[in-house]
Design a protein around this motif. Structure first.
Motif, PDB file in Angstrom:
ATOM      1  N   SER A  45       0.848  -1.184   0.000  1.00  0.00           N
ATOM      2  CA  SER A  45       0.000   0.000   0.000  1.00  0.00           C
ATOM      3  C   SER A  45       0.887   1.238   0.000  1.00  0.00           C
ATOM      4  N   LEU A  46       0.420   2.284  -0.675  1.00  0.00           N
ATOM      5  CA  LEU A  46       1.176   3.531  -0.740  1.00  0.00           C
ATOM      6  C   LEU A  46       1.010   4.361   0.517  1.00  0.00           C
ATOM      7  N   PHE A  47      -0.084   4.177   1.246  1.00  0.00           N
ATOM      8  CA  PHE A  47      -0.372   4.997   2.421  1.00  0.00           C
ATOM      9  C   PHE A  47      -0.384   4.194   3.711  1.00  0.00           C
ATOM     10  N   GLY A  48       0.409   3.165   3.781  1.00  0.00           N
ATOM     11  CA  GLY A  48       0.499   2.387   5.007  1.00  0.00           C
ATOM     12  C   GLY A  48      -0.719   1.520   5.218  1.00  0.00           C
ATOM     13  N   GLU A  49      -1.038   1.301   6.449  1.00  0.00           N
ATOM     14  CA  GLU A  49      -2.144   0.424   6.822  1.00  0.00           C
ATOM     15  C   GLU A  49      -3.461   0.977   6.280  1.00  0.00           C
ATOM     16  N   PRO A  50      -4.185   0.202   5.457  1.00  0.00           N
ATOM     17  CA  PRO A  50      -5.438   0.699   4.877  1.00  0.00           C
ATOM     18  C   PRO A  50      -6.457   1.097   5.955  1.00  0.00           C
ATOM     19  N   GLY A  51      -7.121   2.229   5.729  1.00  0.00           N
ATOM     20  CA  GLY A  51      -8.149   2.695   6.650  1.00  0.00           C
ATOM     21  C   GLY A  51      -7.626   3.349   7.905  1.00  0.00           C
ATOM     22  N   SER A  52      -6.340   3.612   7.965  1.00  0.00           N
ATOM     23  CA  SER A  52      -5.741   4.170   9.175  1.00  0.00           C
ATOM     24  C   SER A  52      -5.063   5.503   8.868  1.00  0.00           C
ATOM     25  N   VAL A  53      -5.250   6.466   9.754  1.00  0.00           N
ATOM     26  CA  VAL A  53      -4.579   7.762   9.609  1.00  0.00           C
ATOM     27  C   VAL A  53      -3.091   7.646   9.907  1.00  0.00           C
ATOM     28  N   HIS A  54      -2.705   6.623  10.602  1.00  0.00           N
ATOM     29  CA  HIS A  54      -1.317   6.470  11.050  1.00  0.00           C
ATOM     30  C   HIS A  54      -0.331   6.375   9.890  1.00  0.00           C
ATOM     31  N   GLY A  55      -0.710   5.736   8.819  1.00  0.00           N
ATOM     32  CA  GLY A  55       0.185   5.580   7.676  1.00  0.00           C
ATOM     33  C   GLY A  55       0.433   6.864   6.918  1.00  0.00           C
ATOM     34  N   LYS A  56      -0.374   7.868   7.179  1.00  0.00           N
ATOM     35  CA  LYS A  56      -0.234   9.146   6.482  1.00  0.00           C
ATOM     36  C   LYS A  56       0.611  10.146   7.261  1.00  0.00           C
ATOM     37  N   ARG A  57       1.090   9.760   8.385  1.00  0.00           N
ATOM     38  CA  ARG A  57       1.982  10.618   9.184  1.00  0.00           C
ATOM     39  C   ARG A  57       3.423  10.298   8.788  1.00  0.00           C
ATOM     40  N   PHE A  58       3.758  10.794   7.598  1.00  0.00           N
ATOM     41  CA  PHE A  58       5.005  10.412   6.941  1.00  0.00           C
ATOM     42  C   PHE A  58       6.262  10.823   7.701  1.00  0.00           C
ATOM     43  N   ALA A  59       6.202  11.893   8.491  1.00  0.00           N
ATOM     44  CA  ALA A  59       7.398  12.316   9.222  1.00  0.00           C
ATOM     45  C   ALA A  59       7.818  11.280  10.259  1.00  0.00           C
ATOM     46  N   LEU A  60       6.922  10.391  10.646  1.00  0.00           N
ATOM     47  CA  LEU A  60       7.271   9.280  11.533  1.00  0.00           C
ATOM     48  C   LEU A  60       7.384   7.975  10.757  1.00  0.00           C
ATOM     49  N   VAL A  61       6.438   7.718   9.859  1.00  0.00           N
ATOM     50  CA  VAL A  61       6.383   6.424   9.184  1.00  0.00           C
ATOM     51  C   VAL A  61       7.559   6.218   8.224  1.00  0.00           C
ATOM     52  N   LEU A  62       7.990   7.268   7.526  1.00  0.00           N
ATOM     53  CA  LEU A  62       9.117   7.090   6.595  1.00  0.00           C
ATOM     54  C   LEU A  62      10.437   6.797   7.315  1.00  0.00           C
ATOM     55  N   PRO A  63      10.776   7.508   8.412  1.00  0.00           N
ATOM     56  CA  PRO A  63      11.973   7.076   9.158  1.00  0.00           C
ATOM     57  C   PRO A  63      11.841   5.646   9.696  1.00  0.00           C
ATOM     58  N   LEU A  64      10.630   5.289  10.135  1.00  0.00           N
ATOM     59  CA  LEU A  64      10.421   3.908  10.596  1.00  0.00           C
ATOM     60  C   LEU A  64      10.653   2.916   9.463  1.00  0.00           C
ATOM     61  N   LEU A  65      10.183   3.268   8.277  1.00  0.00           N
ATOM     62  CA  LEU A  65      10.386   2.416   7.108  1.00  0.00           C
ATOM     63  C   LEU A  65      11.876   2.194   6.868  1.00  0.00           C
ATOM     64  N   LEU A  66      12.650   3.259   6.894  1.00  0.00           N
ATOM     65  CA  LEU A  66      14.101   3.133   6.701  1.00  0.00           C
ATOM     66  C   LEU A  66      14.745   2.298   7.808  1.00  0.00           C
ATOM     67  N   LEU A  67      14.308   2.522   9.044  1.00  0.00           N
ATOM     68  CA  LEU A  67      14.854   1.749  10.163  1.00  0.00           C
ATOM     69  C   LEU A  67      14.477   0.276  10.067  1.00  0.00           C
ATOM     70  N   HIS A  68      13.243  -0.006   9.649  1.00  0.00           N
ATOM     71  CA  HIS A  68      12.819  -1.404   9.493  1.00  0.00           C
ATOM     72  C   HIS A  68      13.649  -2.095   8.418  1.00  0.00           C
ATOM     73  N   ARG A  69      13.955  -1.368   7.355  1.00  0.00           N
ATOM     74  CA  ARG A  69      14.736  -1.981   6.279  1.00  0.00           C
ATOM     75  C   ARG A  69      16.199  -2.162   6.656  1.00  0.00           C
ATOM     76  N   THR A  70      16.744  -1.257   7.484  1.00  0.00           N
ATOM     77  CA  THR A  70      18.171  -1.360   7.816  1.00  0.00           C
ATOM     78  C   THR A  70      18.432  -2.164   9.088  1.00  0.00           C
ATOM     79  N   LEU A  71      17.620  -1.941  10.127  1.00  0.00           N
ATOM     80  CA  LEU A  71      17.857  -2.603  11.413  1.00  0.00           C
ATOM     81  C   LEU A  71      16.845  -3.699  11.728  1.00  0.00           C
ATOM     82  N   GLY A  72      15.784  -3.776  10.932  1.00  0.00           N
ATOM     83  CA  GLY A  72      14.719  -4.737  11.202  1.00  0.00           C
ATOM     84  C   GLY A  72      13.668  -4.121  12.119  1.00  0.00           C
ATOM     85  N   ALA A  73      12.481  -4.643  12.057  1.00  0.00           N
ATOM     86  CA  ALA A  73      11.392  -4.150  12.893  1.00  0.00           C
ATOM     87  C   ALA A  73      11.584  -4.655  14.315  1.00  0.00           C
TER      88      ALA A  73
END
Length: 185
Positions: A45-73
């Motif tokens: 999904s382009l906007f994170g979890e479907p039906g959730s406002v949380h995925g649209k808070r990119f200033a938090l979700v995008l750093p988390l995405l990078l951290l998940h890819r580099t250090l794991g969730a």
């Protein structure tokens, strides 16, 4: 004690308090932010979890995405953006207030370091500290010298702050109010 020794002392206290009182996953919005980062990482999904406002808070979700890819969730990985934002606020507080009074800057930094709600929020995965750090940086940018270039940069920082949490509109209004007031002096 010189400024370097004070920075070391505050940084050590900052880290030790957060290790001692690590909050981690609360089982609330933080789970949705991590889930949204995971959904983005997998490309489902382009906007994170479907039906959730949380995925649209990119200033938090995008750093988390990078951290998940580099250090794991994980529980600690999810807290890194908030921890960095909290330290950035500490640096801004001390830096800005030291221009007013050396003592005021260090006292504010010490209080921010031990403030219980800050210790809690800096060890959880919530966007509030990211929003505050970006908005405080915007205000610090125009506080002394509100040139058009600085005002535009502050506006961009407020916009990024809004991408962390929508209540940044209040920070934007306060910064705009400051700009108008300071030009009338």
């Amino acid at each position: 004690m010189n400024a370097r020794a004070r920075w070391v002392a505050i940084t050590v206290a900052f880290l030790l308090l957060r290790i001692a009182f690590f909050a981690g996953t609360q089982g609330s919005d933080d789970v949705s932010y991590n889930r949204s980062a995971h959904v983005l990482a997998t490309g489902s999904s382009l906007f994170g979890e479907p039906g959730s406002v949380h995925g649209k808070r990119f200033a938090l979700v995008l750093p988390l995405l990078l951290l998940h890819r580099t250090l794991g969730a994980g529980e600690v990985t999810g807290c890194i953006p908030s921890l960095i934002a909290s330290y950035a606020i500490l640096v801004l507080l001390v830096g800005v207030l030291r221009t007013v009074s050396e003592r005021a800057g260090w006292i504010a930094g010490g209080l921010w370091c031990v403030l219980p709600i800050n210790v809690l929020y800096s060890t959880t995965c919530f966007p509030d500290l990211i929003q505050t750090a970006l908005a405080a940086a915007a205000f610090a940018l125009v506080r002394r010298d509100a040139t058009p270039r600085r005002a535009i940069a502050a506006g961009l920082l407020i916009g990024c702050s809004w991408m962390a949490k929508e209540t940044a509109v209040y920070w934007g209004a306060a910064t705009l109010g400051w700009l108008i007031w300071s030009k009338q002096k």
